[in-house]
Scaffold this active site. Structure first.
Site, PDB file in Angstrom:
ATOM      1  CB  CYS A 196      -0.906   0.156   1.208  1.00  0.00           C
ATOM      2  SG  CYS A 196      -1.956  -1.250   1.543  1.00  0.00           S
ATOM      3  NE  ARG A 227       4.580   1.932  -0.701  1.00  0.00           N
ATOM      4  CZ  ARG A 227       5.641   1.733   0.073  1.00  0.00           C
ATOM      5  NH1 ARG A 227       6.834   2.024  -0.376  1.00  0.00           N
ATOM      6  NH2 ARG A 227       5.504   1.260   1.286  1.00  0.00           N
ATOM      7  CD1 TRP A 249      -1.195  -5.835  -3.535  1.00  0.00           C
ATOM      8  CD2 TRP A 249      -0.672  -6.469  -1.455  1.00  0.00           C
ATOM      9  NE1 TRP A 249      -0.846  -7.158  -3.581  1.00  0.00           N
ATOM     10  CE2 TRP A 249      -0.523  -7.572  -2.327  1.00  0.00           C
ATOM     11  CE3 TRP A 249      -0.408  -6.650  -0.095  1.00  0.00           C
ATOM     12  CZ2 TRP A 249      -0.108  -8.825  -1.879  1.00  0.00           C
ATOM     13  CZ3 TRP A 249       0.010  -7.896   0.343  1.00  0.00           C
ATOM     14  CH2 TRP A 249       0.163  -8.963  -0.543  1.00  0.00           C
ATOM     15  CG  ASN A 265       1.850   0.715   3.998  1.00  0.00           C
ATOM     16  OD1 ASN A 265       1.449  -0.419   3.794  1.00  0.00           O
ATOM     17  ND2 ASN A 265       2.904   1.236   3.401  1.00  0.00           N
ATOM     18  N   GLY A 266       0.307  -1.355   6.661  1.00  0.00           N
ATOM     19  CA  GLY A 266       0.782  -2.283   7.693  1.00  0.00           C
ATOM     20  C   GLY A 266      -0.338  -3.234   8.089  1.00  0.00           C
ATOM     21  CD  GLU A 300      14.754 -13.533 -10.676  1.00  0.00           C
ATOM     22  OE1 GLU A 300      14.302 -14.088  -9.666  1.00  0.00           O
ATOM     23  OE2 GLU A 300      14.464 -12.365 -10.993  1.00  0.00           O
ATOM     24  CE  LYS A 357      11.438 -11.273 -12.207  1.00  0.00           C
ATOM     25  NZ  LYS A 357      12.238 -10.867 -11.074  1.00  0.00           N
ATOM     26  CD  GLU A 394       7.643 -11.066 -10.622  1.00  0.00           C
ATOM     27  OE1 GLU A 394       7.085 -10.611  -9.624  1.00  0.00           O
ATOM     28  OE2 GLU A 394       8.874 -11.005 -10.796  1.00  0.00           O
ATOM     29  CG  HIS A 426      15.639 -37.672 -10.046  1.00  0.00           C
ATOM     30  ND1 HIS A 426      15.977 -38.988  -9.835  1.00  0.00           N
ATOM     31  CD2 HIS A 426      16.793 -37.022 -10.340  1.00  0.00           C
ATOM     32  CE1 HIS A 426      17.289 -39.121  -9.967  1.00  0.00           C
ATOM     33  NE2 HIS A 426      17.808 -37.933 -10.282  1.00  0.00           N
ATOM     34  CE  LYS A 430      10.445  -2.976  -7.062  1.00  0.00           C
ATOM     35  NZ  LYS A 430      10.961  -3.985  -7.997  1.00  0.00           N
TER      36      LYS A 430
HETATM   37  O1  M6R Z   1      12.291  -5.653  -1.842  1.00  0.00           O
HETATM   38  P1  M6R Z   1      12.743  -7.081  -1.742  1.00  0.00           P
HETATM   39  O2  M6R Z   1      13.948  -7.346  -2.562  1.00  0.00           O
HETATM   40  O3  M6R Z   1      12.907  -7.543  -0.334  1.00  0.00           O
HETATM   41  O4  M6R Z   1      11.561  -7.928  -2.370  1.00  0.00           O
HETATM   42  C1  M6R Z   1      11.589  -9.329  -2.321  1.00  0.00           C
HETATM   43  C2  M6R Z   1      10.543  -9.930  -3.216  1.00  0.00           C
HETATM   44  O5  M6R Z   1       9.270  -9.555  -2.794  1.00  0.00           O
HETATM   45  C3  M6R Z   1      10.728  -9.513  -4.684  1.00  0.00           C
HETATM   46  O6  M6R Z   1      11.990  -9.870  -5.148  1.00  0.00           O
HETATM   47  C4  M6R Z   1       9.653 -10.171  -5.570  1.00  0.00           C
HETATM   48  O7  M6R Z   1       9.847 -11.547  -5.601  1.00  0.00           O
HETATM   49  C5  M6R Z   1       9.682  -9.568  -6.970  1.00  0.00           C
HETATM   50  N1  M6R Z   1       8.359  -9.262  -7.413  1.00  0.00           N
HETATM   51  C6  M6R Z   1      10.248 -10.472  -7.975  1.00  0.00           C
HETATM   52  O8  M6R Z   1      10.280  -9.908  -9.235  1.00  0.00           O
END
Ligand code: M6R
Length: 616
Positions: free
Chosen positions: A2, A27, A74, A100-101, A489, A493, A496, A512, A611
Site C-alpha cells: 500500500c 506499491r 494492496w 499501511n501495515g 529466477e 519472472k 509473475e 526424477h 512491489k
Molecule cells: O524488496 P525485496 O527485494 O525484499 O523484495 C523481495 C521480493 O518480494 C521480490 O523480489 C519479488 O519476488 C519480486 N516481485 C520479484 O520480481
C-alpha cells in the site's frame, strides 16, 4: 504493501496527492482514496481499481482543500471494495485515516469498540485505528492539536502490529499527523509545505529534503512548521537527508514500461555497484559499509544468506559464489523460513546477510531481527538508503541501482549478484585466493557492464522467440550449479508477469519426475553456458528433445553443439562460471517481458502483486 501520500501547504491538495499516488501505484493498485479538509469540513472520495479511476472520480466530484491524505491499497484484510478502501473514518465521521501495515490484535480491539457502541463499515484492520483514535479524542475532551496527538498516542499504545499512518480531523483544521512503526514513512520538508509518504518517489517533485521517520515516531505538520516526537513523548532523533534522485530518474523516459527501462539500465546499475569498490593494488574489494576489520572477517566460518523472491535467488547464487571464491561454507534460506528456524550456527563465527531491494520486506526484516536477537552479526544488501534493513543491520552494502519501480525485480537482481561477487572476492582474498586470482576476478567485473550491453542486443531475437512461445501452456526452466538459481529466477519472472505456470529446477532433476511434463506444448528453457556442467546440460537437453519437447537454450557465443540440438538459442558473451548468472538472466528477463506484452498484460502492475511485501 500500500502507498500513503499526505500533504499540507499552500497548494490545492488533491492534485498533489493524486500525482503522488500515481508514483506509488507500484506499491498496490486494488483501490484508492483521498480525504481533504476545507475548513471544518471533511471530504472523502474512494474508488476501486487504479489511480486513474480515482482521477476520473475527482473530475466528476472534485474536492478542494490545502490539506489532505490519500492511499493506494494492496488488500490484506478484507476484499477489494469501496468500503474497504482507505481513508477510513470514526463514529463522528470527522476523522480520516490512511494506513499501511497490519494490526494483529484488530479482532479484539474491534470487539471492545463494538461493545462501546462503535459501528464498523469495513472488514479492514485499519478502521479499528480510526475508531480508536476517534474514541480517545472524544473521551479525553481535549481539543485541538494536543488533543489529537494524545488520542493518537493512546490509540497506538493499544495496537499490536505494524503501521504507517496519516490522520486529519475536521475539528483540528490545518493539522496533519502521522506515525510509524514497522512501516516506512518519510516526511518531505518543502518551502511552506510538507508531504508525508511511504516512499520518497512521491515527494521528489516537491522537495529533496527528507526525514525518514524512525519506528514509534509521531509527526505533526501544519502552519506552525513540523514537529517530530516519539510516541512516548520524547523528542525524536531525526535528521534531514538529501534525496539523491531526480524526477527524471523515476520517469519511464522513452520506454513503454518501467520493467523494460530497468532491464536496459543494467549496464549502468552494475557499474554503480562496482564503482569505487575495487582495489587493484590489493586485488580485492573494498566494502567499508560492512563495518568489519580483516581480523573479524577472517574469523567468519559460516555465512547465511537470506531474502524473499528474487532476492532469495540472488542469495542462492551467492552461496555458490562464496563457496567457490571465498571457500566459506554458506547456506541460503528463504527469509520467511529463516525467521522461524532454530539456527544452530555459532553466532561468534557466523555472519547473516539479508538481501532486499526495498529493505522493507516484512519476512526479511523479521529474519534480520531474529538473527540479531540470537547474537549474529547481520549485514544488509539493499537498494533503498535509509530503509529499515539499512538502519537495523550492523552494516552492509548498498546496491546503488537507482529507483526500481517495475514490480518485477530486474536491475536490483544483477546488482545483488555483483555485490555478492565483491563480497566473495573480499572474503576470498583474506583466505586462500591468490593476488593473481583476485586480479582476474576484478578484470572480469570491470568487463561486465560492456558484456551486459552486448547481451541486451539480443532483445529483438528474444522478442521473436517470445511471440513464438507466448501461448504455451507452461514452461520449464532448467540450469545447474551457478545457473540453477537463474532457472528459478527465469520461472518467477515469467510467472509473475505473464501468469503462465513456470517452474525452475536443477537440470539433473528432470529424470526424477519433472520429465513427465515434457511435451510439444511445454517449452523447456535451458541455461547452459560454457561451464563445468555444460556436457551434463547437453545430455538433459537431449532427453527433452527425445520426448518432443521444444528447447530454448541460453548458451555461450559460438557453442555449436547447443545450436544443433536446441530449437532456439540465445548466445551470451563468454564469461567465467561465477559471472555467467548475471549475463544469463538478462535474456530471461526480456523473455518474460515480451511474453507478457504479447499476452496484453500490464507488465508494471502484475495481477495481485505489489512491489514490496511489508506484511507477513
Ligand atoms: O524488496 P525485496 O527485494 O525484499 O523484495 C523481495 C521480493 O518480494 C521480490 O523480489 C519479488 O519476488 C519480486 N516481485 C520479484 O520480481
Amino acid at each position: 504493501m500500500c502507498g500513503i501520500v499526505a500533504y499540507v501547504g499552500g497548494a490545492a491538495a488533491a492534485p498533489v496527492l493524486v500525482e503522488g499516488l500515481r508514483r506509488l501505484e507500484y506499491r498496490g493498485y486494488d483501490s484508492a482514496g483521498i480525504a481533504t479538509l476545507t475548513g471544518r469540513t471533511l471530504n472523502i472520495r474512494k474508488t476501486i481499481g487504479y489511480i486513474s479511476s480515482l482521477q476520473s472520480l475527482l473530475v466528476q466530484h472534485p474536492i478542494a482543500g490545502t490539506i489532505g491524505i490519500s492511499h493506494t491499497r494492496w488488500a490484506t484484510h478484507g476484499a477489494v471494495t469501496i468500503q474497504n478502501a482507505h481513508p477510513h473514518s470514526d463514529h463522528s465521521g470527522r476523522l480520516a485515516l490512511v494506513h499501511n501495515g497490519v494490526i494483529e490484535n484488530y479482532h479484539e480491539l474491534r470487539g471492545d469498540l463494538i461493545e462501546k457502541g462503535e459501528t464498523f463499515y469495513s472488514s479492514t484492520d485499519t478502521e479499528v485505528m480510526a475508531h480508536l483514535i476517534g474514541y480517545f479524542f472524544g473521551k479525553n475532551g481535549k481539543q485541538g492539536k494536543i488533543g489529537l496527538m494524545e488520542a493518537i498516542r493512546q490509540a497506538l499504545g493499544q495496537v499490536v502490529g505494524t503501521y504507517g499512518i496519516a490522520v486529519i480531523h475536521a475539528d483540528v483544521p490545518g493539522v496533519l499527523m502521522g506515525a510509524r512503526h514497522g512501516s516506512s514513512l518519510v516526511l518531505g520538508v518543502g518551502n511552506g509545505e510538507y508531504l508525508l509518504a511511504s516512499d520518497t518517489s512521491a515527494i521528489v517533485p516537491y522537495t529533496h529534503e527528507a526525514i525518514y521517520l524512525n519506528d514509534r515516531d509521531i509527526v505533526c505538520l501544519g502552519e506552525g512548521g513540523f514537529e517530530v516526537n516519539t510516541l512516548t513523548g520524547l523528542g525524536s532523533d531525526y535528521r534531514i537527508t538529501k534525496i539523491d534522485f531526480t524526477i527524471e530518474d523515476i520517469s519511464k523516459a522513452e520506454y513503454p514500461h518501467y520493467m523494460l527501462k530497468e532491464i536496459f539500465e543494467q549496464p549502468a546499475s552494475v557499474s554503480n555497484a562496482i564503482r569505487g569498490r575495487l582495489s587493484l593494488e590489493e586485488a580485492t574489494a573494498k566494502l567499508g559499509g560492512l563495518e568489519a576489520s580483516n581480523i573479524e572477517l577472517r574469523a567468519v566460518e559460516h555465512l547465511i544468506l537470506s531474502g524473499c523472491g528474487t532476492a532469495f535467488h540472488a542469495g542462492l547464487v551467492g552461496k555458490y559464489l562464496i563457496e567457490s571464491l571465498a571457500h566459506i561454507p554458506a547456506e541460503c534460506e528463504f527469509a520467511s523460513e529463516l525467521r522461524y528456524r532454530s539456527l544452530l550456527a555459532t553466532p561468534s563465527t557466523t555472519f547473516v546477510f539479508v538481501i532486499s531491494q526495498s529493505g522493507e520486506t516484512a519476512d526479511t526484516l523479521a529474519a534480520l531481527r531474529e538473527s540479531r536477537r540470537k547474537g549474529y552479526r547481520t549485514l544488509g544488501i539493499c537498494n533503498y538508503v535509509a530503509s529499515t534493513v539499512a538502519r537495523e543491520s550492523d552494516g552492509g552494502v548498498y546496491m546503488h541501482a537507482g529507483v526500481e519501480i517495475g514490480v518485477a525485480a530486474t536491475k536490483s537482481f544483477t546488482s545483488q549478484l555483483t555485490i555478492l561477487t565483491l563480497i566473495s572476492l573480499l572474503f576470498g582474498r583474506i583466505r586462500r585466493l591468490s593476488h593473481t586470482d583476485g586480479l582476474r576476478i576484478i578484470a572480469e567485473l570491470e568487463k561486465l557492464p560492456e558484456k551486459i550491453s552486448q547481451t541486451l542486443e539480443l532483445h529483438e531475437q528474444v522478442r521473436r522467440i517470445a511471440c513464438k512461445y507466448a501461448h504455451a501452456k507452461s514452461f520449464l526452466f532448467l540450469g545447474r550449479q551457478f545457473n540453477y538459481p537463474i532457472a528459478l529466477e527465469g520461472a518467477l519472472k515469467l510467472t509473475e508477469t505473464s501468469y503462465i505456470a513456470a517452474s525452475g529446477h536443477p537440470s539433473a532433476e528432470l529424470k526424477h519426475g519433472i520429465i513427465a511434463l515434457v511435451a510439444p506444448e511445454i517449452p523447456s528453457v535451458f541455461i547452459a553456458p560454457e561451464d563445468s556442467v555444460l556436457e551434463k546440460n547437453l545430455n538433459n537437453i537431449q532427453e527433452v528433445k527425445a520426448r518432443n519437447g521444444p528447447v530454448i537454450a541460453i548458451g555461450t557465443e559460438g557453442n555449436k553443439s547447443l545450436a544443433r540440438i536446441a530449437d532456439d538459442v540465445l548466445f551470451i558473451p563468454e564469461a567465467p562460471e561465477y559471472i555467467s548468472p548475471i549475463l544469463a538472466v538478462i535474456p530471461l528477463q526480456l523473455l518474460a517481458y515480451y511474453i507478457a506484452v504479447e499476452l496484453g498484460h500490464d507488465v508494471d502492475k502484475p495481477r495481485n502483486l505489489a512491489k514490496s511485501v511489508t506484511v507477513e
